[in-house]
Design a protein around this motif. Structure first.
Motif, short mmCIF file in Angstrom:
data_model
loop_
_atom_site.label_atom_id
_atom_site.label_comp_id
_atom_site.label_asym_id
_atom_site.label_seq_id
_atom_site.Cartn_x
_atom_site.Cartn_y
_atom_site.Cartn_z
N ASN A 139 0.83 -1.19 0.00
CA ASN A 139 0.00 0.00 0.00
C ASN A 139 0.88 1.26 0.00
OD1 ASN A 139 0.89 0.40 2.65
ND2 ASN A 139 -0.94 -0.56 3.54
N LYS A 140 0.25 2.42 0.11
CA LYS A 140 1.00 3.67 0.03
C LYS A 140 1.96 3.86 1.19
CE LYS A 140 -2.58 6.09 -2.61
NZ LYS A 140 -3.56 7.22 -2.62
N LYS A 141 1.74 3.15 2.29
CA LYS A 141 2.63 3.24 3.45
C LYS A 141 3.82 2.28 3.34
CE LYS A 141 -1.14 4.46 6.60
NZ LYS A 141 -1.87 4.06 7.85
N ALA A 191 -8.44 -0.84 -3.66
CA ALA A 191 -7.22 -0.50 -2.92
C ALA A 191 -6.52 -1.75 -2.38
CB ALA A 191 -7.58 0.43 -1.76
#
Length: 608
Positions: free
Chosen positions: A324-326, A467
């Motif tokens: 994910n984006k993290k 997502a």
């Protein structure tokens, strides 16, 4: 045609009457000369009736380039036509805006001859420029849409050219057997949308706001045009005064004067409205067939068995290996290992008693689903795929082969001691999913697997799936027709390849083989050879089990007895085109126009 959902209105002397009403004037029919190349349909009926439908979903847009839901696609299909159409009686491709076509000897070039004299609903002429404009829109990278992938063949885009004002030619970069099935996309009006195409705002055109504030700005060549739209309430459509089809007596179609789509809170409301005589047609869930049959004589409708559904339902696991984006993995690595192991997916299939679902939920009016193509798609279904019917002992053996063992409390654990458990996202609006998931949870508990069921709004579920913020989910896909229409699901780089979409390269050898088979069947014109390739594709999906198949419902169509010119397809199932049916009752209004009334009903956020 797709089954219309039932609405909250009753026809009486040309008035749609409900309480708490807003009055809308229904315009008189306009009479224009038929085009030189009018399409004459061998029917003869009378104009004037109103067709009332309901739906638990609402349009999200009227722009074909951005549509993703069935309700929006249905409305757009009434507004816009394609070069070709499908005869659902013979299940063959027939002329549409193109009156004829030729295929070159090498089967690479397709030359279409357009109907002369056809006009858009606003009176502007339809020509080859509209066709070229449509495909410019499809292939412009500023406007991503699923048709661009459909017309990308062997990694190369379809080529197209204007020969003259009424002739267009398409050239495929490689042999492409389903071309005629695919080319019937909605043709867009250049005169309405060219400015938006040039300034980059094309995908922001023909929105819900357009339908509310300026519906007449949306020109089409389909049988209807939008008169008005009230979100959460209803959409009204009236005949396209320039429609290019007429009956045997030279009367311009459609026969009906008004199409009303009412929006209700859920599918139960859809059915109740039909069964109390307030709407014209509805699909009948097999779970409700008994009580609906008891209302048929009172409210003058008939129920027609339509055979197995062409849609498929399934549970699936997230197999995306990304982050994910993290920078965190979408899934814990140990769960990803389970989900990516075909033995785990096979064990879940063996351990799930789907026959119990057939009996307990659908009262025997369904069958176990075994393939990614439903048995309702008789032309393409492979009846010989591996079936993975209920066999708990086989499930346990596969789990043991993976090194998964039960602890003293009966919970299954992997070699690192992790409890084998996962969460399934379930749309909260589904009627049957809760019963299915309760059985699924109990069956897997017997194997030592823990299942957490989380009910959420369908829109939220889609957002989490996009997502990759989930472990498993339950969903369905509509189906039927040529397998080329399922490329977005089948191919590894497809956006609907749910378990791991958009793969830069096939993640597994079996997915690479699926990609190869899809490419091969597209280049194969021999029907038997194509079928054999599609059969192999189904075999692979059945064995690898990226989708845990559920059941195939029997389908039923309810239709008021007053409607005429309904037909039977090759399987004996009732079909009809909305523009070709008429009712044996007095006209809904005279040409001077009448007033109709509508009432507001709650908006519903849909479920597959």
């Amino acid at each position: 045609m797709s089954i219309h959902r039932a609405p909250l209105c009753v026809i009486a002397a040309g008035i749609l009457s409900l309480a708490a009403c807003a009055r809308v004037t229904l315009p008189a029919r306009e009479h224009f000369p038929l085009p030189a190349d009018v399409d004459i349909v061998n029917v003869s009926g009378s104009a004037g009736a109103t067709f009332i439908a309901t739906n638990a979903g609402e349009p999200t847009s009227f722009n074909p380039l951005v549509l993703q839901d069935a309700t929006s696609a249905e409305i757009a299909g009434y507004m816009l036509a394609g070069l070709v159409d499908m005869d659902w009686v013979t299940q063959e491709v027939i002329p549409g805006l193109a009156k004829s076509w030729e295929i070159s000897a090498d089967k690479l070039a397709y030359t279409f001859h357009l109907r002369r004299g056809v006009k858009w609903s606003d009176g502007a002429p339809f020509t080859a420029d509209d066709v070229i404009f449509t495909f410019d829109c499809i292939f412009d990278p500023r406007y991503p849409n699923r048709n661009s992938q459909q017309f990308t063949i062997n990694e190369q885009p379809l080529r197209y050219e204007k020969v003259d004002d009424y002739t267009v030619r398409f050239t495929t970069p490689d042999l492409y057997a389903p071309f005629l099935n695919d080319i019937g996309v909605a043709i867009l009006p250049k005169h309405c949308l060219e400015a938006a195409y040039r300034d980059g705002s094309l995908q922001k055109q023909w929105t819900v706001a357009t339908g509310i504030n300026n519906p007449s700005s949306m020109a089409g060549t389909g049988p209807f045009k939008i008169l008005s739209y009230r979100p959460g309430d209803r959409l009204l459509m009236v005949p396209n005064p320039h429609y290019w089809r007429a009956d045997a007596d030279g009367q311009r179609l459609p026969y009906i004067d008004l199409y009303v789509a009412k929006f209700v809170k859920d599918n139960n409301a859809v059915l109740v409205n039909f069964c109390t005589g307030q709407t014209e047609a509805s699909s009948i869930p097999p779970t409700d067939l008994g009580w609906v049959e008891r209302a048929a004589q009172t409210y003058h409708f008939s129920i027609d068995p339509q055979g197995p559904a062409t849609s498929i339902g399934f549970i699936w696991f997230n197999q995306h290996p990304g982050q994910n984006k993290k920078g965190e993995p979408f899934l814990p690595p140990y769960k990803l290992r389970w989900f990516q192991d075909a033995r785990f997916r096979q064990a879940v299939s063996y351990g799930f008693n789907r026959q119990g679902i057939v009996s307990g939920v659908y009262f025997g009016r369904a069958t176990e689903l075994h393939s990614i193509i439903s048995e309702g798609n008789l032309k393409w279904y492979n009846p010989d795929v591996p079936r993975f019917e209920y066999a708990p002992a086989k499930a346990a053996a596969l789990l043991a082969e993976m090194g998964l063992r039960k602890d003293a409390d009966g919970a299954l654990r992997d070699t690192d001691g992790h409890a084998v458990e996962f969460e399934v996202l379930v749309p909260s609006s589904s009627v049957t999913a809760p019963q299915i998931m309760t059985s699924f949870k109990e069956d897997l508990r017997a194997l030592g697997i823990g299942v957490k069921i989380s009910y959420i709004d369908f829109g939220t579920m889609l957002a989490r799936a996009d997502a990759f913020d989930y472990e498993a989910g339950i969903m369905g896909f509509t189906g039927g027709g040529d397998p080329s229409g399922g490329k977005a699901i089948y191919k590894s780089n497809g956006p609907m390849h749910l378990w791991y979409p958009g793969q830069p390269q096939p993640a597994t050898p079996w997915e690479a083989r699926i990609d190869e088979l899809m490419d091969l069947q597209e280049r194969t014109f021999d029907p038997k050879e194509r079928k054999a390739l599609v059969d192999e594709m189904q075999d692979i999906f059945a064995v690898q089990r990226p989708l845990i198949f559920l059941v195939t419902q029997n389908t039923y169509l309810g239709l008021k007895n007053k409607w005429r010119n309904t037909k039977r397809d090759l399987n004996g199932y009732l079909v009809f085109k909305l523009e070709e049916i008429w009712a044996d009752e007095p006209a809904a209004r005279d040409d001077g126009g009448k007033k109709i009334s509508t009432t507001k009903t709650p908006r519903h956020k849909g479920y597959f």
